[in-house]
Design a protein around this motif. Structure first.
Motif, mmCIF file in Angstrom:
data_model
loop_
_atom_site.group_PDB
_atom_site.id
_atom_site.type_symbol
_atom_site.label_atom_id
_atom_site.label_comp_id
_atom_site.label_asym_id
_atom_site.label_seq_id
_atom_site.Cartn_x
_atom_site.Cartn_y
_atom_site.Cartn_z
ATOM 1 N N ALA A 238 0.815 -1.214 0.000
ATOM 2 C CA ALA A 238 0.000 0.000 0.000
ATOM 3 C C ALA A 238 0.845 1.258 0.000
ATOM 4 O O ALA A 238 0.377 2.324 -0.422
ATOM 5 C CB ALA A 238 -0.927 0.003 1.221
ATOM 6 N N LEU A 239 2.083 1.169 0.469
ATOM 7 C CA LEU A 239 2.940 2.346 0.563
ATOM 8 C C LEU A 239 3.674 2.651 -0.738
ATOM 9 O O LEU A 239 4.022 3.802 -0.993
ATOM 10 C CB LEU A 239 3.972 2.147 1.682
ATOM 11 C CG LEU A 239 3.425 1.968 3.094
ATOM 12 C CD1 LEU A 239 4.551 1.628 4.054
ATOM 13 C CD2 LEU A 239 2.705 3.219 3.556
ATOM 14 N N VAL A 240 3.917 1.632 -1.552
ATOM 15 C CA VAL A 240 4.767 1.812 -2.728
ATOM 16 C C VAL A 240 4.178 2.841 -3.687
ATOM 17 O O VAL A 240 4.865 3.786 -4.097
ATOM 18 C CB VAL A 240 4.982 0.460 -3.441
ATOM 19 C CG1 VAL A 240 5.641 0.675 -4.797
ATOM 20 C CG2 VAL A 240 5.841 -0.454 -2.583
ATOM 21 N N GLY A 241 2.906 2.670 -4.055
ATOM 22 C CA GLY A 241 2.308 3.569 -5.032
ATOM 23 C C GLY A 241 2.305 5.020 -4.587
ATOM 24 O O GLY A 241 2.585 5.926 -5.382
ATOM 25 N N ARG A 242 1.992 5.255 -3.316
ATOM 26 C CA ARG A 242 1.936 6.630 -2.816
ATOM 27 C C ARG A 242 3.318 7.272 -2.795
ATOM 28 O O ARG A 242 3.482 8.432 -3.150
ATOM 29 C CB ARG A 242 1.308 6.611 -1.416
ATOM 30 C CG ARG A 242 1.107 7.963 -0.800
ATOM 31 C CD ARG A 242 -0.105 7.926 0.114
ATOM 32 N NE ARG A 242 -0.101 6.772 0.978
ATOM 33 C CZ ARG A 242 0.484 6.740 2.187
ATOM 34 N NH1 ARG A 242 1.118 7.800 2.630
ATOM 35 N NH2 ARG A 242 0.422 5.664 2.938
ATOM 36 N N TRP A 243 4.328 6.524 -2.365
ATOM 37 C CA TRP A 243 5.677 7.079 -2.308
ATOM 38 C C TRP A 243 6.266 7.297 -3.693
ATOM 39 O O TRP A 243 7.010 8.261 -3.914
ATOM 40 C CB TRP A 243 6.578 6.170 -1.483
ATOM 41 C CG TRP A 243 6.250 6.200 -0.027
ATOM 42 C CD1 TRP A 243 5.398 7.053 0.610
ATOM 43 C CD2 TRP A 243 6.751 5.321 0.992
ATOM 44 N NE1 TRP A 243 5.326 6.775 1.950
ATOM 45 C CE2 TRP A 243 6.155 5.719 2.217
ATOM 46 C CE3 TRP A 243 7.623 4.248 0.990
ATOM 47 C CZ2 TRP A 243 6.424 5.081 3.423
ATOM 48 C CZ3 TRP A 243 7.901 3.608 2.183
ATOM 49 C CH2 TRP A 243 7.303 4.021 3.395
ATOM 50 N N VAL A 244 5.927 6.434 -4.639
ATOM 51 C CA VAL A 244 6.414 6.619 -6.007
ATOM 52 C C VAL A 244 5.897 7.928 -6.588
ATOM 53 O O VAL A 244 6.622 8.676 -7.245
ATOM 54 C CB VAL A 244 6.001 5.420 -6.883
ATOM 55 C CG1 VAL A 244 6.190 5.729 -8.359
ATOM 56 C CG2 VAL A 244 6.817 4.187 -6.515
ATOM 57 N N SER A 245 4.626 8.232 -6.343
ATOM 58 C CA SER A 245 4.056 9.485 -6.852
ATOM 59 C C SER A 245 4.693 10.698 -6.186
ATOM 60 O O SER A 245 4.880 11.739 -6.821
ATOM 61 C CB SER A 245 2.544 9.496 -6.633
ATOM 62 O OG SER A 245 2.229 9.457 -5.242
ATOM 63 N N GLN A 246 5.054 10.584 -4.925
ATOM 64 C CA GLN A 246 5.697 11.699 -4.229
ATOM 65 C C GLN A 246 7.134 11.924 -4.698
ATOM 66 O O GLN A 246 7.632 13.042 -4.643
ATOM 67 C CB GLN A 246 5.680 11.442 -2.721
ATOM 68 C CG GLN A 246 4.287 11.438 -2.100
ATOM 69 C CD GLN A 246 4.307 11.108 -0.617
ATOM 70 O OE1 GLN A 246 5.351 11.134 0.023
ATOM 71 N NE2 GLN A 246 3.138 10.790 -0.079
ATOM 72 N N LEU A 247 7.794 10.874 -5.163
ATOM 73 C CA LEU A 247 9.185 10.991 -5.590
ATOM 74 C C LEU A 247 9.318 11.538 -7.001
ATOM 75 O O LEU A 247 10.423 11.903 -7.414
ATOM 76 C CB LEU A 247 9.865 9.619 -5.499
ATOM 77 C CG LEU A 247 10.163 9.125 -4.085
ATOM 78 C CD1 LEU A 247 10.477 7.638 -4.084
ATOM 79 C CD2 LEU A 247 11.318 9.908 -3.485
ATOM 80 N N GLY A 248 8.245 11.601 -7.752
ATOM 81 C CA GLY A 248 8.273 12.248 -9.047
ATOM 82 C C GLY A 248 9.000 11.467 -10.130
ATOM 83 O O GLY A 248 9.713 12.068 -10.953
ATOM 84 N N PHE A 249 8.852 10.165 -10.171
ATOM 85 C CA PHE A 249 9.436 9.376 -11.255
ATOM 86 C C PHE A 249 8.722 9.683 -12.564
ATOM 87 O O PHE A 249 7.513 9.946 -12.587
ATOM 88 C CB PHE A 249 9.320 7.879 -10.949
ATOM 89 C CG PHE A 249 10.244 7.398 -9.872
ATOM 90 C CD1 PHE A 249 11.563 7.091 -10.166
ATOM 91 C CD2 PHE A 249 9.806 7.263 -8.560
ATOM 92 C CE1 PHE A 249 12.422 6.650 -9.182
ATOM 93 C CE2 PHE A 249 10.660 6.811 -7.569
ATOM 94 C CZ PHE A 249 11.978 6.508 -7.876
ATOM 95 N N LYS A 250 9.466 9.631 -13.664
ATOM 96 C CA LYS A 250 8.874 9.890 -14.972
ATOM 97 C C LYS A 250 7.937 8.752 -15.363
ATOM 98 O O LYS A 250 6.808 8.981 -15.784
ATOM 99 C CB LYS A 250 9.969 10.066 -16.019
ATOM 100 C CG LYS A 250 10.839 11.301 -15.807
ATOM 101 C CD LYS A 250 11.911 11.410 -16.884
ATOM 102 C CE LYS A 250 12.793 12.634 -16.649
ATOM 103 N NZ LYS A 250 13.869 12.740 -17.680
ATOM 104 N N ASN A 251 8.410 7.528 -15.260
ATOM 105 C CA ASN A 251 7.592 6.363 -15.595
ATOM 106 C C ASN A 251 7.046 5.775 -14.297
ATOM 107 O O ASN A 251 7.371 4.647 -13.906
ATOM 108 C CB ASN A 251 8.428 5.329 -16.356
ATOM 109 C CG ASN A 251 7.561 4.312 -17.088
ATOM 110 O OD1 ASN A 251 6.342 4.273 -16.908
ATOM 111 N ND2 ASN A 251 8.188 3.499 -17.904
ATOM 112 N N SER A 252 6.204 6.553 -13.638
ATOM 113 C CA SER A 252 5.745 6.172 -12.292
ATOM 114 C C SER A 252 4.845 4.944 -12.298
ATOM 115 O O SER A 252 4.868 4.144 -11.367
ATOM 116 C CB SER A 252 5.017 7.352 -11.637
ATOM 117 O OG SER A 252 3.909 7.750 -12.424
#
Length: 345
Positions: A238-252
């Motif tokens: 549950a944490l992975v998706g939210r943290w990925v969006s906060q980190l600003g990856f291009k291919n999130s």
């Protein structure tokens, strides 16, 4: 033989709903008629002929005196909507607070008489819940769930005197049951209640709700949403998706899918993870390198709320099992195992 309503002889009479009211002068179909409720007439807008009279005004009977004092219109005749989280509501007369000194004094006296200390305390708690959840960008469902839990604890005098801790625990439970889990650290950053205190009160509130449900009290509703809280930690998936969006990856999107898959693979292959926080952070770190979009572990650690060393230590457990963890479909999508940095030390 047909009757007046167009049916066969012998059938009961019924209204013919296909009748259309036309202007006898214009005879335009469809008709261009207007209901003038001020005069009670139906008027043809093409020729001005009054087709019908004494019509019934079916609109709401708004009556307001707001225009006497203000520039805007206030079509309200019954006050605001009732608040289901307040016990003492609300269809009562209130004195408006105005610039007039006598009105001001009268409004103050009425407010002190009608609103007791307990009611103000409950409303203050609701205001805090609304403020905290809004800051965390939660929805109205999270707010209402937390308010409902807090109302039950307040009504039964449970953990009286620990308002802030109970509020934090109720918000944590409400987020979890709505499927938008938050960690103790995230709740702590907003409420300023220690993580240890939130965890302790959370367990007490969950046990208390189970006790209320077992007693089958008539005023306890919707407790099914809080009586199955056996899991005590937020899942790493549950944490992975939210943290990925906060980190600003291009291919999130791809990175989040790989990160969640790494967490599931790590659980399946019995790769040791210290905690969901460190496990999710390490899987994001690993997924970023796999798709050629690496982020430093320190940046990921800052978002996850753990130390840089914790992320690196969790990655040490994942790296030796990299060939077992990485799926072929990720490689087909462009992931490369050789992009993974070797473990140092």
């Amino acid at each position: 033989m047909l009757t007046a309503n167009g049916g066969a002889k012998g059938e009961p009479w019924k209204e013919n709903l296909s009748n259309i009211l036309l202007c006898p002068d214009c005879k335009i179909n469809p008709p261009n008629l207007t209901e003038e409720f001020s005069s009670g007439d139906v008027v043809c807008t093409d020729c001005g002929l009054v087709v019908g009279t004494r019509i019934i005004d079916t609109r709401s009977e708004w009556r307001t005196f707001a225009n006497d004092d203000q520039a805007g219109d206030d079509p309200s005749r019954v006050g605001g909507p009732q608040d289901i989280f307040q016990d003492t509501e609300q269809l009562s007369t209130s004195v408006a607070f105005s610039e007039n000194r006598q009105h001001r004094n009268l409004a103050r006296v009425q407010n002190n008489a009608n609103v007791d200390k307990a009611g103000r305390s409950l409303q203050d708690a609701y205001n805090k819940i609304q403020q905290f959840v809004d800051f965390m960008q939660g929805g109205s469902n999270v707010v209402n769930g937390a308010k409902h839990l807090y109302k039950l604890t307040d009504k039964h005098k449970f953990l009286k005197g620990k308002q802030d801790a109970v509020i934090a625990a109720c918000i944590f439970i409400s987020y979890r049951k709505m499927g938008h889990e938050r960690t103790f650290k995230e709740i702590h950053n907003v409420t300023q209640v220690s993580k240890k205190e939130i965890g302790r009160v959370y367990k007490q509130v969950a046990a208390f709700m189970k006790k209320l449900k077992s007693q089958e009290k008539g005023d306890v509703v919707s407790l099914d949403t809080v009586t199955d809280l056996d899991q005590t930690s937020v899942g790493a998936v549950a944490l992975v998706g939210r943290w990925v969006s906060q980190l600003g990856f291009k291919n999130s999107t791809l990175l989040a899918n790989i990160g969640r898959g790494l967490v599931e693979q790590a659980d399946r292959t019995k790769v040791v993870g210290k905690s969901p926080l460190s496990q999710a952070a390490a899987c994001i770190f690993m997924a970023g390198h796999l798709i050629g979009e690496p982020k430093p572990s320190s940046e990921i650690a800052a978002v996850a709320g753990v130390s840089d060393g914790t992320v690196k230590n969790a990655y040490k457990h994942l790296y030796p099992k990299r060939h077992e963890l990485v799926k072929q479909e990720w490689i087909d999508a462009g992931a490369k195992i050789e992009n993974l940095p070797p473990v140092q030390g």
